[in-house]
Motif scaffolding. Structure first.
Motif, short mmCIF file in Angstrom:
data_model
loop_
_atom_site.label_atom_id
_atom_site.label_comp_id
_atom_site.label_asym_id
_atom_site.label_seq_id
_atom_site.Cartn_x
_atom_site.Cartn_y
_atom_site.Cartn_z
N THR A 275 0.82 -1.22 0.00
CA THR A 275 0.00 0.00 0.00
C THR A 275 0.85 1.27 0.00
OG1 THR A 275 -0.06 -0.17 2.39
CG2 THR A 275 -1.96 -1.03 1.20
N SER A 277 3.01 4.55 -0.85
CA SER A 277 2.86 5.55 -1.89
C SER A 277 4.16 5.69 -2.67
CB SER A 277 2.51 6.91 -1.27
OG SER A 277 3.63 7.36 -0.53
N THR A 310 0.76 -0.03 -6.25
CA THR A 310 0.05 0.86 -7.17
C THR A 310 0.95 1.16 -8.37
OG1 THR A 310 0.89 2.91 -6.23
CG2 THR A 310 -1.12 1.99 -5.24
N ALA A 313 3.45 4.00 -7.86
CA ALA A 313 4.60 3.63 -7.03
C ALA A 313 5.62 2.86 -7.86
CB ALA A 313 4.14 2.80 -5.83
#
Ligand SMILES: Nc1ncnc2c1ncn2[C@@H]1O[C@H](COP(=O)(O)OP(=O)(O)OP(=O)(O)O)[C@@H](O)[C@H]1O
Ligand SMILES: [Mg+2]
Ligand SMILES: [Zn+2]
Length: 506
Positions: A275, A277, A310, A313
Motif C-alpha cells: 500500500t 505511496s 500501485t 509507485a
C-alpha cells in the motif's frame, strides 16, 4: 551591544550544511526574534531556549535579542538549532568567552529543563564539520558514538546545557565516549538458507543474484517459500565495505532509524507493504525524506506481492532502479538520494493465488495482474524463477546449503567484478550498461553465436539479450572464468527463460 556566533549544521536531503547562529544583544525593550528562513520548529525554539537557559542556572539577558541564521537562503528545519542558539545567547550575554567557540560546532535539541535530546543525522553533521575544518563537535551524548565515526573531529557527547557550557569554558572535562552495545553476532538473527527445503533447483538463482547484484523475480503459488527465499538473500551478499557502511549509517540516521550506536555493518533489507505511496517508496514529501529505496541502498528492496503495488509507485521506482539515485525537486531545492539496491520481487501467478485450473479470478482481475507484472519493473529484472510447490519427497530430502557455505564463492565472484570495474564507478555486473557489457562482457565468439541463436529461437528483445549476457558474466565470475563461454550463456538463460511472466515483458 554584543555579538556571538556558533557553528551548527542543517540537514538538507542526505547532507548537512553549515549554518551560523549569530546572537545579537542590544539595549531596549525586551524582545526575542529569530530571522533567516527558519521553519516553525526553529521559531518555537525561542520558548525552549529561554526556559532551558534559566533552568540551567544562567541569566537570560534582558533587552533586545536577535538571532540570525545564516546563510539566509537555506531553509532551517528541525529542532537541532536549540542548543547552538542557547549557547550563542549565553556567550553573547558574557557568560561564556566568545573565543571558546572557535573551531567548534554544536547540534542538539533542548528540553525546557536544559536537557539535551537526540537529533537525527549526527554522522552527516560530523562529516560536515570535517568538511568545514571544524575540530570539535558537541552532540547529544546518545549520538556521540555515531558522530565519532568521523575520526578527524573531536566529538563531545553532552547531556545538558550546563555541561555543554562548562566543557566549553574548560571548567569541566568532556565525558568519556559512552560504551556501545557489545558487538552483535553478525549471523545470529540473520535467517539462513538452510531453513529452505525442496528448492535446490533455485539455489543457483539466489547465488547468481547475490554475486552479481542482479534483480530477482520469484513467481509461484502461495506458501511455497517465496518470501522465505527473499529474506535469505541479504545473508548471501558480500559484507558492506567501510565506505558503504558509512553511507548506510548516514542515511538511516537522517531518516531517524539509527539509534546512534556505531556503524551499521549489515546490508539493509527493506520490505515495504504494497500500500506504500510513490513518495514513500522513492522519497519525497514537503520536507523530502529518504524513501524505502534509499533506506535499502547497498542492500535489498523486497516488493512482496508485486502486482498489488500501485502503478504510480512502481512507475516512480523505474528510473531510480536504473540510475542508482533519485532526484527530488522541491521549491527550488534539488535533492539527490542514492538508491543502489538489489530488487527482489515476488508474485503469485494470479490474484487468488491458485493459478491454472483452480483459479477463481475474473478476467478483469487477471488482466490487471498481468499488466502490473509486465509493467515498469520487469524489464529491470535480470533473473526470474518459478518457485513451484515442492513435492513431498523433495521437502523431505532436499535441504539447502547453509548461507555461510555459499558466501566465499559469492564474495570471490564479487571481488572479480570490483577489480574489473575499477575506475568505472560501478561495483557489480547488474550495473553494466550495453556499452560496458561490450567492454567488460568478455564473451567468446562461440558464446556470442549461441546468444544470437537463443535470440532467434526465443524472440528475445535487445534488452533480454543484454540481460542474459550480464547474468552469464556473473555465472562466469562464480566459476572464476575470465571469458564467458557457451556453457555460462546456457546457465544464465535457464535463470530467466522458464518464466511466463517475463516472456510477457520481453
Ligand atoms: N520450501 C520451504 N521450505 C521450508 N519451509 C517452507 C517452504 N515453503 C514454505 N515454508 C514455510 O511456510 C511459510 C510460508 O512461506 P512463504 O511466506 O515464504 O511463502 P510465499 O511463497 O511467500 O507465500 P505467499 O504467496 O502466500 O506470500 C514459511 O515461513 C515457512 O515456514
Ligand atoms: Mg509471501
Ligand atoms: Zn486466480
Amino acid at each position: 551591544m554584543s555579538l556571538a556566533r556558533v557553528n551548527t549544521f542543517c540537514l538538507d536531503g542526505v547532507a548537512a550544511r553549515r549554518v551560523w547562529v549569530e546572537a545579537d544583544l542590544r539595549n531596549g525593550l525586551p524582545a526575542f526574534a529569530v530571522v533567516g528562513l527558519a521553519d516553525k520548529a526553529v521559531r518555537e525554539a525561542r520558548e525552549r531556549v529561554r526556559a532551558a537557559i534559566t533552568n540551567s542556572g544562567f541569566a537570560f539577558p534582558g533587552g533586545r535579542i536577535t538571532i540570525n541564521l545564516a546563510p539566509a537562503y537555506l531553509r532551517k528545519i528541525g529542532p537541532g538549532f536549540d542548543l547552538p542558539l542557547a549557547v550563542a545567547i549565553v556567550a553573547a550575554s558574557g557568560q561564556l568567552e566568545g573565543g571558546a567557540l572557535a573551531g567548534c560546532a554544536i547540534a542538539g535539541e533542548l528540553s525546557l529543563n536544559g536537557e539535551i535530546r537526540a537529533i537525527r543525522g549526527a554522522l552527516a553533521i560530523a562529516e560536515g564539520a570535517r568538511r568545514h575544518g571544524l575540530v570539535r563537535l558537541f552532540v547529544p551524548r546518545s549520538r556521540a558514538r555515531e558522530a565519532a565515526l568521523v575520526e578527524e573531529v573531536d566529538v563531545v557527547g553532552v547531556e545538558d546545557l550546563q555541561e555543554t557550557v562548562e566543557v566549553l569554558r574548560g571548567a569541566r572535562e568532556a565525558a568519556p565516549m559512552p560504551d556501545g552495545d557489545p558487538e552483535p553476532d553478525e549471523d545470529a538473527d540473520m535467517p539462513d538458507l538452510s531453513d529452505v527445503r525442496g528448492h535446490n533447483g533455485l539455489i543457483a538463482a539466489l547465488e547468481v543474484a547475490a554475486a552479481g547484484g542482479h534483480n530477482l523475480f520469484l513467481h509461484g503459488p502461495p506458501g511455497t517459500g517465496k518470501t522465505m527465499l527473499a529474506r535469505r538473500l541479504p545473508g548471501l551478499l558480500p559484507p558492506l565495505t567501510q565506505h558503504e557502511a558509512i553511507e548506510v549509517t548516514r542515511l538511516h540516521s537522517i531518516a531517524g532509524l539509527h539509534g546512534g550506536g556505531g556503524l551499521i555493518e549489515r546490508r539493509p533489507f527493506r520490505a515495504p507493504h504494497h500500500t506504500i505511496s510513490a513518495s514513500g517508496l522513492v522519497g519525497g514529501g514537503g520536507q523530502p525524506t529518504p524513501g524505502e529505496a534509499t533506506l535499502a541502498h547497498h542492500g535489498v528492496l523486497f516488493l512482496d506481492e508485486l502486482s498489488e503495488f500501485t502503478r504510480p509507485a512502481l512507475e516512480a521506482l523505474r528510473q531510480p532502479l536504473e540510475d542508482g539515485h533519485v532526484t527530488i525537486v522541491r521549491a527550488q531545492r534539488v535533492m539527490v538520494f542514492p538508491t543502489r539496491v538489489t530488487l527482489v520481487a515476488a508474485s503469485n501467478p494470479c490474484p487468488c493465488g491458485m493459478g491454472e485450473a483452480a483459479c477463481r479470478c475474473s478476467a478483469a482481475d487477471l488482466a490487471r495482474h498481468r499488466r502490473r507484472l509486465s509493467g515498469p519493473l520487469l524489464d529491470r529484472i535480470d533473473i526470474s524463477v518459478t518457485v513451484a510447490r515442492p513435492s513431498a519427497d523433495a521437502l523431505r530430502s532436499q535441504a539447502a546449503p547453509a548461507s555461510a557455505e555459499l558466501r566465499p564463492r559469492i564474495l570471490a565472484a564479487r571481488e572479480r567484478q570490483t577489480a574489473r570495474l575499477a575506475g568505472t564507478g560501478l561495483s557489480c555486473n547488474a550495473q553494466l550498461t550495453a556499452r560496458l557489457l561490450r567492454e567488460h562482457g568478455g564473451a567468446t565468439p562461440a558464446a556470442q553465436r549461441l546468444l544470437y541463436a537463443l535470440h532467434d529461437r526465443n524472440r528475445l528483445s535487445a534488452r533480454g539479450h543484454g540481460r542474459i549476457l550480464r547474468v552469464a558474466r556473473t555465472v562466469a565470475d562464480l566459476d572464476g572464468a575470465g571469458a564467458v563461454e557457451p556453457d555460462h550463456i546456457l546457465r544464465a538463460a535457464s535463470l530467466r527463460l522458464d518464466d511466463q511472466a517475463l516472456a510477457l515483458a520481453a
